[in-house]
Design a protein around this motif. Structure first.
Motif, short mmCIF file in Angstrom:
data_model
loop_
_atom_site.label_atom_id
_atom_site.label_comp_id
_atom_site.label_asym_id
_atom_site.label_seq_id
_atom_site.Cartn_x
_atom_site.Cartn_y
_atom_site.Cartn_z
N PRO A 25 0.82 -1.22 0.00
CA PRO A 25 0.00 0.00 0.00
C PRO A 25 0.85 1.26 0.00
CG PRO A 25 -0.01 -1.02 2.17
CD PRO A 25 0.68 -1.98 1.25
N GLN A 26 0.32 2.29 -0.64
CA GLN A 26 0.94 3.60 -0.58
C GLN A 26 0.92 4.10 0.86
OE1 GLN A 26 2.53 5.71 -2.73
NE2 GLN A 26 2.75 7.14 -1.02
N TYR A 27 2.03 4.62 1.34
CA TYR A 27 2.09 5.14 2.70
C TYR A 27 1.24 6.39 2.83
CZ TYR A 27 3.94 6.59 7.21
OH TYR A 27 4.05 6.95 8.53
N LEU A 28 0.26 6.37 3.75
CA LEU A 28 -0.64 7.50 3.94
C LEU A 28 -0.86 7.84 5.41
CD1 LEU A 28 -3.37 6.49 1.31
CD2 LEU A 28 -1.69 8.32 1.07
N ASP A 29 -0.11 7.22 6.31
CA ASP A 29 -0.30 7.47 7.74
C ASP A 29 0.11 8.90 8.08
OD1 ASP A 29 -1.07 4.86 7.89
OD2 ASP A 29 0.77 4.14 8.85
N GLY A 30 -0.70 9.57 8.90
CA GLY A 30 -0.38 10.93 9.31
C GLY A 30 -1.21 11.95 8.56
N GLU A 31 -0.86 13.20 8.74
CA GLU A 31 -1.61 14.29 8.13
C GLU A 31 -1.09 14.63 6.74
OE1 GLU A 31 -1.31 17.39 11.16
OE2 GLU A 31 -3.42 17.00 11.65
N HIS A 32 -2.02 14.91 5.83
CA HIS A 32 -1.68 15.38 4.50
C HIS A 32 -1.67 16.91 4.51
CE1 HIS A 32 -2.82 11.29 4.07
NE2 HIS A 32 -4.09 11.50 3.79
N LEU A 33 -1.04 17.48 3.50
CA LEU A 33 -0.88 18.93 3.44
C LEU A 33 -1.47 19.48 2.15
CD1 LEU A 33 2.87 19.09 4.58
CD2 LEU A 33 0.85 19.57 5.99
N LEU A 34 -2.08 20.65 2.26
CA LEU A 34 -2.59 21.39 1.10
C LEU A 34 -2.22 22.85 1.27
CD1 LEU A 34 -4.39 21.84 -1.46
CD2 LEU A 34 -6.31 22.17 0.13
N THR A 35 -1.55 23.41 0.26
CA THR A 35 -1.28 24.84 0.23
C THR A 35 -2.11 25.44 -0.89
OG1 THR A 35 0.98 24.47 1.01
CG2 THR A 35 0.49 26.62 0.06
N LEU A 36 -3.03 26.31 -0.51
CA LEU A 36 -4.00 26.85 -1.45
C LEU A 36 -4.06 28.37 -1.29
CD1 LEU A 36 -6.23 26.14 -3.54
CD2 LEU A 36 -7.84 26.00 -1.63
N ASP A 37 -3.73 29.05 -2.39
CA ASP A 37 -3.75 30.52 -2.39
C ASP A 37 -2.94 31.08 -1.23
OD1 ASP A 37 -4.45 32.96 -3.47
OD2 ASP A 37 -6.31 33.12 -2.33
N GLY A 38 -1.79 30.43 -0.96
CA GLY A 38 -0.88 30.89 0.08
C GLY A 38 -1.23 30.45 1.48
N ARG A 39 -2.35 29.75 1.66
CA ARG A 39 -2.75 29.30 2.99
C ARG A 39 -2.55 27.80 3.11
NH1 ARG A 39 -8.61 30.39 5.99
NH2 ARG A 39 -8.08 29.31 7.95
N ARG A 40 -2.07 27.35 4.26
CA ARG A 40 -1.73 25.95 4.46
C ARG A 40 -2.80 25.25 5.30
NH1 ARG A 40 3.42 23.56 4.18
NH2 ARG A 40 3.78 21.77 5.52
N TYR A 41 -3.21 24.07 4.82
CA TYR A 41 -4.19 23.26 5.52
C TYR A 41 -3.60 21.87 5.77
CZ TYR A 41 -7.44 26.73 3.56
OH TYR A 41 -8.07 27.90 3.19
N THR A 42 -4.00 21.26 6.88
CA THR A 42 -3.68 19.85 7.11
C THR A 42 -4.99 19.08 7.14
OG1 THR A 42 -3.75 20.11 9.52
CG2 THR A 42 -1.61 20.39 8.43
N PHE A 43 -4.94 17.83 6.67
CA PHE A 43 -6.16 17.03 6.64
C PHE A 43 -5.80 15.56 6.61
CE2 PHE A 43 -4.94 17.58 2.27
CZ PHE A 43 -5.37 16.46 1.58
N THR A 44 -6.76 14.73 6.92
CA THR A 44 -6.65 13.29 6.75
C THR A 44 -7.79 12.84 5.86
OG1 THR A 44 -7.94 12.91 8.77
CG2 THR A 44 -5.51 12.93 8.97
N GLY A 45 -7.70 11.62 5.35
CA GLY A 45 -8.74 11.15 4.43
C GLY A 45 -8.55 11.76 3.05
#
Length: 454
Positions: free
Chosen positions: A84-104
């Motif tokens: 399986p692709q390693y996906l444990d932990g929080e994912h990151l999104l940088t959108l319009d200069g703002r940073r978000y963390t998410f799971t799922g």
């Protein structure tokens, strides 16, 4: 093998990517004699695994999903382990200069943005089900849908999140910008994958798992089975048809065969001189399909330090040259490997830079997308697929407005003794390894029937 005239064979296959290899394997198993010609000095086409500090890293085709059953079956036959692709932990999104963390699968930006994105994905789900997957040009209102682009459709989206979502999909899935994709082509591609989520998601989707040891071993093991059927370093320059046989002329040898299979993307097939000329619609298809712009870069560290910080290594960003980052480390996390994807217009822009400037740009973007230590790897390697002579781009040949309805019917239609394979011709998972297998199997069946009927 020295240059010269090859003994007569039943089938000449052009292109030793997964599609051509599967076609040759199927035909040999049916008792046909086959010669497979490959331009490169290796098999695999856009499946290319390299070793960086002893760690296998895929700089080409990467993943296998649970509904890609042909690829899963073949991996089982070849005894290749899937992990399986390693996906444990929080994912990151940088959108319009703002940073978000998410799971799922879904980043939580704003309630309106999340709702609009979900609604847009739902609309795609409804509309893609109306597409005739085997003949999308026969879809109701096909001409209208094919006259529009994905960008045209996106103009109705109000949130930055929704627009960025579909821009990232266009770039990372196709290596193209939304304005370069016919809306009908986008809907057909989504339908052929079994849905938007199957196409775009990691867990349960097309990016669910990877091959332990890299994807290229699938092709290497197929080539090992075929033995001296495969001739490397042999780019095909011309194909001549006289109604009774096909003469395939390459740089190394001439193959006279009863049938030929061209297992190449349309733009590469268009570089071959066919005598007599191909029908105009097929020639137009070869000219109008454009390869996606794609670059992958691997950065290696002594360990997967981001895991210690609770991060999965999966990151997305709407700015800078890198659109997506994934963890490609061995299961134990040593060494640590991050693979960055540079796609669409940013890939074309980066392609104008020399190697050092390209490396600096990617590493700076990695540091922004993940964390500052990502910009300081112990080793780095990238591959710009548009600069590969025998690929001219990746991951797939894409269709702009009008191409699918005007030229699409020619994509699988044999021309006299010439048949077509390659992942672009698939009706399930086109553009993917699984689609390449489907296409190779289908072309082999066509040829086997023709040989049996003569």
């Amino acid at each position: 093998m020295t240059a010269g005239s090859d003994p007569d064979v039943d089938v000449g296959v052009i292109g030793a990517g997964i599609s051509g290899l599967v076609a040759a394997r199927e035909l040999k198993s049916s008792g046909a004699s086959v010669r497979l010609l490959e331009a490169r000095e290796r098999v695999g086409g856009k499946m290319h695994t390299v070793s960086i500090e002893g760690c296998p890293v895929d700089l080409g085709a990467h993943w296998i999903g649970p509904t890609q059953r042909r690829l899963g079956r073949l991996a089982g036959e070849l005894a290749i382990e899937i992990e399986p692709q390693y996906l444990d932990g929080e994912h990151l999104l940088t959108l319009d200069g703002r940073r978000y963390t998410f799971t799922g699968a879904t980043p939580l930006t704003t309630p309106f943005a999340v709702a609009e994105t979900a609604l847009a994905v739902g609309r795609v789900g409804i509309r893609r089900r109306l597409v005739d997957v085997s003949a999308p040009w026969r879809t109701r209102r096909a001409a209208r849908l094919d006259s529009l682009t994905l960008a045209d459709w996106m103009r109705g989206l109000r949130s930055e999140t929704a627009r960025a979502t579909f821009e990232l999909v266009a770039r990372t899935v196709f290596g193209a910008e939304p304005a370069e994709l016919s809306l009908l082509y986008f809907l057909w591609y989504t339908q052929a994958a079994g849905g938007y989520r199957a196409l775009t998601e990691f867990e349960g989707g097309a990016q669910d798992s990877r091959f332990a040891g890299g994807a290229h071993q699938v092709c290497r093991l197929l080539a090992d089975e075929l033995g001296d059927t495969v001739v490397l370093g042999s780019p095909v320059r011309s194909v001549e048809r006289d109604g009774a046989s096909v003469v395939v002329r390459s740089d190394r040898l001439i193959v006279r065969a009863r049938r030929a299979i061209v297992a190449l993307a349309p733009p590469l097939a268009g570089e071959i001189e066919f005598t007599p000329r191909l029908p105009s619609r097929r020639e137009s298809l070869n000219r109008r399909v454009a390869m996606g712009a794609y670059m992958k870069a691997a950065a290696v560290y002594d360990r997967a330090w981001w895991r210690e910080e609770g991060l999965s290594g999966l990151a997305f960003t709407d700015r800078g040259p890198v659109q997506m980052v994934v963890d490609d480390s061995p299961p134990g996390g040593s060494p640590g490997v991050l693979v960055a994807f540079v796609t669409g217009a940013p890939a074309r822009e980066l392609g104008r830079l020399d190697g050092d400037a390209r490396r600096r740009a990617v590493l700076e973007a990695l540091g922004c997308a993940v964390a500052p230590p990502a910009a300081r790897p112990s080793a780095y390697l990238d591959l710009h697929w548009s600069k590969e002579r025998w690929s001219r781009g990746a991951p797939v040949g894409v269709m702009g407005p009008g191409t699918l309805t005007e030229t699409g019917p020619a994509i699988r239609e044999p021309v006299d003794l010439v048949h077509w394979a390659g992942t672009e011709t698939a009706t399930e998972w086109p553009g993917y390894m699984d689609g390449g297998i489907e296409a190779g199997e289908r072309a082999a069946r066509e040829v086997a029937r023709a040989l049996a009927d003569r």
